[in-house]
Write a protein that holds these residues in place. Structure first.
Motif, PDB file in Angstrom:
ATOM      1  N   LEU A 126       0.863  -1.178   0.000  1.00  0.00           N
ATOM      2  CA  LEU A 126       0.000   0.000   0.000  1.00  0.00           C
ATOM      3  C   LEU A 126       0.899   1.227   0.000  1.00  0.00           C
ATOM      4  N   PHE A 127       0.844   1.973  -1.083  1.00  0.00           N
ATOM      5  CA  PHE A 127       1.696   3.139  -1.311  1.00  0.00           C
ATOM      6  C   PHE A 127       0.901   4.394  -0.980  1.00  0.00           C
ATOM      7  N   LEU A 128       1.315   5.114   0.039  1.00  0.00           N
ATOM      8  CA  LEU A 128       0.651   6.359   0.406  1.00  0.00           C
ATOM      9  C   LEU A 128       1.200   7.448  -0.518  1.00  0.00           C
ATOM     10  N   SER A 129       0.580   7.576  -1.699  1.00  0.00           N
ATOM     11  CA  SER A 129       1.171   8.389  -2.765  1.00  0.00           C
ATOM     12  C   SER A 129       0.967   9.888  -2.576  1.00  0.00           C
ATOM     13  N   GLU A 130       0.104  10.277  -1.642  1.00  0.00           N
ATOM     14  CA  GLU A 130      -0.001  11.696  -1.290  1.00  0.00           C
ATOM     15  C   GLU A 130      -0.351  11.846   0.184  1.00  0.00           C
ATOM     16  N   PHE A 131       0.458  12.590   0.881  1.00  0.00           N
ATOM     17  CA  PHE A 131       0.141  13.151   2.192  1.00  0.00           C
ATOM     18  C   PHE A 131       0.963  14.422   2.291  1.00  0.00           C
ATOM     19  N   GLY A 132       0.575  15.295   3.195  1.00  0.00           N
ATOM     20  CA  GLY A 132       1.350  16.520   3.347  1.00  0.00           C
ATOM     21  C   GLY A 132       0.685  17.465   4.309  1.00  0.00           C
ATOM     22  N   VAL A 133       1.425  18.509   4.648  1.00  0.00           N
ATOM     23  CA  VAL A 133       0.916  19.511   5.581  1.00  0.00           C
ATOM     24  C   VAL A 133       1.363  20.894   5.130  1.00  0.00           C
ATOM     25  N   ASP A 134       0.696  21.890   5.661  1.00  0.00           N
ATOM     26  CA  ASP A 134       1.074  23.281   5.454  1.00  0.00           C
ATOM     27  C   ASP A 134       2.452  23.492   6.078  1.00  0.00           C
ATOM     28  N   MET A 135       3.446  23.741   5.230  1.00  0.00           N
ATOM     29  CA  MET A 135       4.831  23.837   5.696  1.00  0.00           C
ATOM     30  C   MET A 135       5.133  25.147   6.427  1.00  0.00           C
ATOM     31  N   ARG A 136       4.157  26.041   6.494  1.00  0.00           N
ATOM     32  CA  ARG A 136       4.381  27.250   7.297  1.00  0.00           C
ATOM     33  C   ARG A 136       4.334  26.933   8.783  1.00  0.00           C
ATOM     34  N   GLY A 137       3.755  25.786   9.128  1.00  0.00           N
ATOM     35  CA  GLY A 137       3.730  25.339  10.515  1.00  0.00           C
ATOM     36  C   GLY A 137       2.676  25.992  11.371  1.00  0.00           C
TER      37      GLY A 137
END
Length: 596
Positions: A308-319
């Motif tokens: 199972l490839f989690l091909s997209e995750f992410g967060v607002d890099m401004r923190g």
């Protein structure tokens, strides 16, 4: 004879208690149960970053800011080993679009400042056709040994995604299934001779009112067969429904394909996938519920023997995004525990043109707006804990290689039988995901991306890089014992460091994962009061009152979240540079002893 056989094999098995620094994978890749492995059977964990090339310009973002080869080098420097490189279907099915030069594409959109930047940073690309420019970017990545996943992100070039953009599902105005298969075939064929193109993702985020399970099976299976026929070396990655959040239909009916050991499924998960639940809800409850939902809709595939490839995750890099920050702590514990392959969204600092805005600032981007630096080093450092596998490295495959060679050349019946039996045992009990050391546990701290380590028997336990994590055994009696010793983790006093002791029968030596998140590790002091593991300002491991166990939505339990993770990972050790020669030496000595 049996004892002698194991005597010669034992030195090789003993090497599995140490680790080597992973080098470039031996390509092509394939699958072994839930793991992605390279040609030699080594675990090949994908730690990727998304690099968009599917928007209106149809050129990989950032080439007006930096040379393609420099970006490719920096991807490696940032700890990523692969790129999910997006592409729009029409680029490879519409000859008029494909024949446009990069310069013409930018000029048609009025992006003259970007043209000037391209002339400075990528003069060899600016007058190429769009397809050849895409090839050039693939080539720059391959030259740096970066693995590449080609992702069909949309049909019509542009930002993705909505339910009403005409790109969502088979039969939509911009999503002709026959044209899609034609495009997949062409892309698979074009990159058939590029070994570092290791996978193709057939379609990003299926969605909209037309989506249905019957058409999913009909067309995704056709697409998979078309890609495999054109390029049998690549992994074939299938996405689910509802913006790639739902693969639950596979519980009732598996995919039926003519090929094997090449199939991977993909999943997307962002904080905003759950609305504002992370900011407005009790974090233990939200984390438990969302992890449970994700496992029901996709995580079950791991138990069925699929990667199972989690091909997209992410967060607002401004923190500064509270919802994202809280989501990330839960996500880190889940992704580390499952040791998933993944791709971070997104490399881009800014876009040439996105949704009508020139130079659109990508707040989820690894790079800052002008691509001259990293937007948030702290978050990247935290995520880097997931870049190295918790399970698996190269020793496993050398053991299997040794046993296979031995059984194939041996003439002594008993020796053949013994090698076959041991090979079967290793494959069944270890698998390519388990190989550096014997199975143990590490204590992972999702908020920091660090693990519990021991400096000495007298110094406090502290957080440190997971490559230096202490190896623990978590027993059925719920004690955490340092592997190979009698020392167990004990709660001492409120607000004081947790300690190591040898009398492990008291309640203060029992640690239980409590709360809905299952990430509070709770024990009892001598007076019977409950405490939880926590960290102090110096990242030392202490015990404090357990927090956020009620329904308070303002409370953040992040400092007290720990995850006990199965691992076969050891600390970095470069003392085994030529393991293959050791395999040959042991094989030679063993065969010589039987005059084989």
């Amino acid at each position: 004879m049996v004892n002698l056989f194991y005597f010669f094999l034992f030195p090789l098995l003993a090497l599995s208690t140490t680790t080597t620094t992973s080098s470039a994978a031996a390509l092509p890749l394939s699958t072994e149960s839930r793991w992605i492995v390279d040609e030699s059977g080594h675990r090949a964990k994908l730690a990727c970053v998304n690099w968009p090339s599917h928007l209106e310009v149809m050129v990989a973002e950032g080439l007006s800011k930096k040379p393609a080869e420099q970006i490719s080098s920096e991807i490696i420097d940032l700890g990523f080993n692969c790129v999910r490189l997006t592409w729009p279907l029409f680029l490879f099915t519409n000859d008029t679009l494909a024949s446009l030069t990069v310069r013409q594409s930018f000029k048609n959109l009025g992006l003259f400042e970007a043209i000037a930047g391209l002339q400075i940073n990528n003069p060899s690309i600016i007058d190429l056709s769009l397809i050849n420019a895409y090839k050039a970017v693939v080539g720059s990545l391959a030259k740096k040994n970066v693995m590449i996943i080609l992702d069909n992100h949309t049909s019509k070039p542009g930002w993705c995604c909505s339910n009403f953009d005409g790109n969502g599902f088979f039969g939509d105005v911009c999503f002709n299934p026959d044209l899609w298969i034609k495009g997949l075939t062409r892309v698979a064929t074009i990159f058939n001779d590029t070994p570092y193109v290791v996978a193709m993702s057939l379609r990003n985020e299926l969605r909209g009112s037309r989506q249905n399970v019957d058409d999913w099976y009909r067309y995704m299976q056709k697409g998979a067969e078309a890609v495999h026929a054109a390029n049998p070396n690549v992994l074939v990655i299938l996405s689910g429904l509802n913006y790639d959040r739902d693969l639950s239909f596979l519980l009732k009916k598996p995919v039926s394909l003519s090929f094997s050991n090449k199939l991977v499924f993909e999943l997307h998960w962002y904080g905003f996938s759950d609305g504002e639940a992370w900011e407005n809800g009790n974090l233990n409850q939200v984390c438990g519920e969302r992890v449970g939902e994700t496992m029901r809709k996709a995580g079950f595939l791991l138990d069925q023997g699929y990667p199972l490839f989690l091909s997209e995750f992410g967060v607002d890099m401004r923190g500064t995004n509270v919802n994202d920050n809280r989501y990330l702590n839960c996500f880190m514990g889940w992704a580390a525990e499952l040791d998933l392959d993944w791709a971070l969204w997104v490399l881009t600092g800014s876009y040439y043109l996105r949704e009508g805005v020139v130079g659109f600032d990508e707040t989820y981007g690894v790079y800052n707006w002008n691509w001259c630096g990293v937007r948030n080093q702290t978050i990247l450092h935290k995520i880097s804990a997931l870049q190295y596998p918790f399970k698996g490295n190269i020793i496993f495959s050398y053991i299997c290689q040794f046993l296979r060679i031995l059984s194939s050349v041996a003439s002594h019946t008993c020796l053949i039988q013994q090698s076959h039996e041991l090979l079967s045992f290793v494959l069944k009990t270890a698998g390519p995901g388990y190989s550096e050391a014997r199975l143990h546990q590490v204590i992972f701290h999702p908020m920091t991306g660090l693990c519990v380590k021991r400096l000495s028997l007298v110094d406090p336990l502290a957080l440190g890089p997971c490559s230096e994590a202490e190896a623990w055994t978590y027993t059925p009696q719920k004690t955490l014992t340092i592997k190979g010793t009698y020392f167990c983790l004990q709660a001492d006093k409120l607000g004081k460091p947790a300690k190591l002791g040898v009398i492990c029968s008291y309640a203060s030596s029992k640690w239980e994962a409590i709360s809905d998140s299952k990430m509070h590790l709770s024990s009892k002091l001598q007076d019977g009061s409950d405490v939880c593991l926590d960290i102090d300002s110096d990242n030392n491991i202490v015990t404090n009152n357990c927090k956020c166990l009620d329904k308070n939505s303002r409370c953040d339990p992040g400092s007290q979240w720990f995850k006990i993770i199965d691992s076969t990972r050891c600390g970095a050790d470069n003392s085994l540079p030529e393991i293959s020669s050791i395999v040959k030496l042991i094989s030679k000595n063993l065969l010589a002893s039987f005059s084989l």
